[in-house]
Scaffold this active site. Structure first.
Site, PDB file in Angstrom:
ATOM      1  N   ASP A  60       0.839  -1.190   0.000  1.00  0.00           N
ATOM      2  CA  ASP A  60       0.000   0.000   0.000  1.00  0.00           C
ATOM      3  C   ASP A  60       0.881   1.250   0.000  1.00  0.00           C
ATOM      4  OD1 ASP A  60      -1.887   2.089   0.640  1.00  0.00           O
ATOM      5  OD2 ASP A  60      -3.225   0.526   1.378  1.00  0.00           O
ATOM      6  N   SER A 110      -7.008   4.288  -1.621  1.00  0.00           N
ATOM      7  CA  SER A 110      -6.777   2.848  -1.551  1.00  0.00           C
ATOM      8  C   SER A 110      -8.037   2.014  -1.719  1.00  0.00           C
ATOM      9  CB  SER A 110      -6.119   2.483  -0.205  1.00  0.00           C
ATOM     10  OG  SER A 110      -4.848   3.056  -0.114  1.00  0.00           O
ATOM     11  N   HIS A 171      -9.898  -2.841   6.619  1.00  0.00           N
ATOM     12  CA  HIS A 171      -9.378  -1.624   6.006  1.00  0.00           C
ATOM     13  C   HIS A 171      -9.629  -1.669   4.506  1.00  0.00           C
ATOM     14  CE1 HIS A 171      -6.317   1.717   5.596  1.00  0.00           C
ATOM     15  NE2 HIS A 171      -6.936   2.053   6.710  1.00  0.00           N
ATOM     16  N   PHE A 290      -4.539  -9.361  15.804  1.00  0.00           N
ATOM     17  CA  PHE A 290      -3.433  -9.165  16.735  1.00  0.00           C
ATOM     18  C   PHE A 290      -3.368  -7.769  17.351  1.00  0.00           C
ATOM     19  CE2 PHE A 290      -2.303 -12.372  13.529  1.00  0.00           C
ATOM     20  CZ  PHE A 290      -2.183 -13.468  14.358  1.00  0.00           C
ATOM     21  N   GLU A 291      -4.220  -6.875  16.914  1.00  0.00           N
ATOM     22  CA  GLU A 291      -4.282  -5.535  17.498  1.00  0.00           C
ATOM     23  C   GLU A 291      -5.728  -5.045  17.426  1.00  0.00           C
ATOM     24  OE1 GLU A 291      -2.100  -3.422  18.959  1.00  0.00           O
ATOM     25  OE2 GLU A 291      -0.450  -4.858  18.854  1.00  0.00           O
ATOM     26  N   ASP A 306       2.851  -9.794  18.629  1.00  0.00           N
ATOM     27  CA  ASP A 306       2.524  -9.540  17.226  1.00  0.00           C
ATOM     28  C   ASP A 306       3.443 -10.305  16.281  1.00  0.00           C
ATOM     29  OD1 ASP A 306       0.652  -7.816  18.172  1.00  0.00           O
ATOM     30  OD2 ASP A 306       1.656  -5.984  17.539  1.00  0.00           O
ATOM     31  N   HIS A 341       2.217   8.684   5.042  1.00  0.00           N
ATOM     32  CA  HIS A 341       1.243   9.711   5.432  1.00  0.00           C
ATOM     33  C   HIS A 341       1.727  10.504   6.638  1.00  0.00           C
ATOM     34  CE1 HIS A 341      -1.996   9.149   2.662  1.00  0.00           C
ATOM     35  NE2 HIS A 341      -2.239   7.890   2.996  1.00  0.00           N
TER      36      HIS A 341
END
EC number: 3.1.3.1
Length: 524
Positions: A60, A110, A171, A290-291, A306, A341
């Protein structure tokens, strides 16, 4: 015109730079070129096997400048100058360029791009799994405009399928594989406007569990979107931002478990220790979250809680390859984009290097004979590096001269816009006064923005394996899944697969003729 001061500075640096001794011999370069030529000539014999397996790696925000900088970083991490290093994707024999614009955006996001390279249809910015007839945020433009993805096509053909990402599993990139949403930000019903809920639109986490109920492998972040509002997170008990978000009171983890056949073995894990302790020979379905949100940057990753992207890819392939009909696996290095970003080039580039390691891991576990692997990006960023740096200069280091305008040093890496814009005493910040090698250093930018933006230029597509040669020039981004489907004999375009018996059957050469010659084909 370059100033005499600049020429003197550059000349001094390059004269003093270390040139590897072997590179001083012209025969080194001639032999290298001839070896490359011999390998290129071998490509005249095309691999026209049916692709039993298809793996798509999506970096990405991994524009060409990011690929080059990651290559240098990879080499420097191994104590080499870096420029001569080969990324795993560099070794792929076929390379193309992808035009990334959305139907309504010159510089894309995206979501619209994910719809293109997964569903084969270009779409509007901010929408996933729908055609351009759907307008962002307008729920009532969704119905009837849904488009399906190559993950769905593979599942319908009897293959196993998987999604692995370093972002939230709901996402933009992964969601286009299974969801149909007028807004990429509808992670759970908590993020949806009342109007959309009243009109019957479902959030993306809900769709993950309900649209394609038998996805074999799902790994990434996004725990909080699966649990009722304010439910305490298993890992961050004191963090309010990590708590459940769902207004409908659903526990989507329990729903995921309930959909699995009783004679199959399904496992939900939330940390690396649990993941690596699994006996993968007995795992049929795996959900790893995992998060609460996105996974940690690779440089910040907790090695106990993680897993790395490479570790997740290894687990995914071991589970998916048990299917004799093969598999489709989507792997996203999603936080390359986030690093850019935030103006944190070091974070972004380490994410890219880790994804490249995952590409190597997948290559070691599969065969060129029956596995098509495609590596690409959804879009670029306004990230650049330059300044006439000498060979072997740290990719995070300074240019070899100061500005001939403000007489201050500058780093090789810069952004066109973003949060790194800083003025001190009415002048550009002197970077020699800050730790520009810090993991979270924000590289200077020309225009101040809280978040750096995407870039609009074409991105690279790397391909190897069956029918990889079909990715060969400058293509619209939505062309990519059509190639993958053609190679794997899945989806709507199947006539060329007749001699292969069935999708996922013996590896025989598909016919290379178009299905039907239209009048336009005949005339022109």
């Amino acid at each position: 015109m370059i100033s005499p001061f600049l020429v003197l500075a550059i000349g001094t640096c390059l004269t003093n730079s270390l040139v590897p001794e072997k590179e001083k011999d012209p025969n080194y370069w001639r032999k290298q070129a001839q070896a490359t030529l011999r390998n290129a000539l071998k490509l005249q014999k095309l691999n026209t096997n049916v692709a039993k397996n298809v793996i798509m790696f999506l970096g990405d925000g991994m524009g060409v400048s990011t690929v080059t900088a990651a290559r240098i970083l990879k080499g420097q991490l191994h104590h080499n100058p870096g420029e001569e290093t080969m990324l795993e994707m560099d070794k792929f024999p076929f390379v193309a360029l992808s035009k990334t614009y959305n139907t309504n955006a010159q510089v894309p996001d995206s979501a619209g791009t994910a719809t293109a390279y997964l569903c084969g249809v270009k779409a509007n910015e901010g929408t996933v799994g729908v055609s351009a007839a759907t307008e962002r945020t307008r729920c009532n433009t969704t119905q009837g405009n849904e488009v399906t993805s190559i993950l769905r096509w593979a599942k319908d053909a009897g293959k196993s399928v998987g999604i692995v990402t370093t972002t939230r599993v709901n996402h933009a990139t992964p969601s286009a594989a299974y969801a149909h949403s007028a807004d990429r930000d509808w992670y759970s019903d908590n993020e949806m406007p009342p109007e959309a809920l009243n009109q019957g639109c479902k959030d993306i986490a809900f769709q993950l569990m309900h649209n394609i109920k038998d996805i074999e492998v799902i790994m990434g972040g996004g725990r909080k979107y699966m649990y009722p509002k304010n439910r305490t997170d298993v890992e961050y008990e004191m963090d309010e931002k990590s708590r459940g978000t769902r207004l409908d009171g659903l526990n989507l983890i329990d729903i995921w478990k309930s959909f699995k056949p009783t004679h199959k073995h399904s496992h939900f894990v939330w940390n690396r220790t649990e993941l690596l302790a699994l006996n993968l020979h007995t795992v049929d379905y795996l959900l790893g979250l995992f998060e609460p949100g996105d996974m940690q940057y690779e440089l910040n990753r907790n090695n106990v809680t993680d897993p790395s992207l490479s570790e997740m890819v290894e687990v995914a392939i071991k589970i998916l390859r048990k299917n004799p009909k093969g598999f489709f696996l989507l792997v996203e290095g999603g936080r390359i984009d986030h690093g850019h970003h935030e103006g944190k080039a070091k974070q972004a580039l380490h994410e890219a290097v880790e994804m490249d390691q995952a590409i190597g891991q997948a290559g070691a576990m599969t065969s060129l004979n029956d596995t098509l692997t495609v590596v690409t990006a959804d879009h670029s960023h306004v990230f650049t590096f330059g300044g006439y740096t000498p060979r072997g200069n740290s990719i995070f280091g300074l240019a070899p001269m100061v500005s001939d305008t403000d007489k201050k040093p500058f780093t090789a890496i810069l952004y066109g816009n973003g949060p790194g814009y800083k003025v001190v005493g009415g002048e550009r910040e002197n970077v020699s006064m800050v730790d520009y090698a810090h993991n979270n250093y924000q590289a200077q930018s020309a225009v101040p923005l809280r978040h750096e933006t995407h870039g609009g230029e074409d991105v690279a597509v790397f391909a190897k394996g069956p029918m990889a040669h079909l990715l060969h020039g400058v293509h619209e981004q939505n062309y990519i899944p059509h190639v993958m489907a053609y190679a794997a004999c899945i989806g709507a375009n199947l006539d060329h697969c007749a001699q292969a018996g069935s999708a996922g059957g013996p590896a025989l050469a598909p016919l290379l003729l178009p299905l039907v010659l239209s009048p336009l084909h005949i005339l022109f």
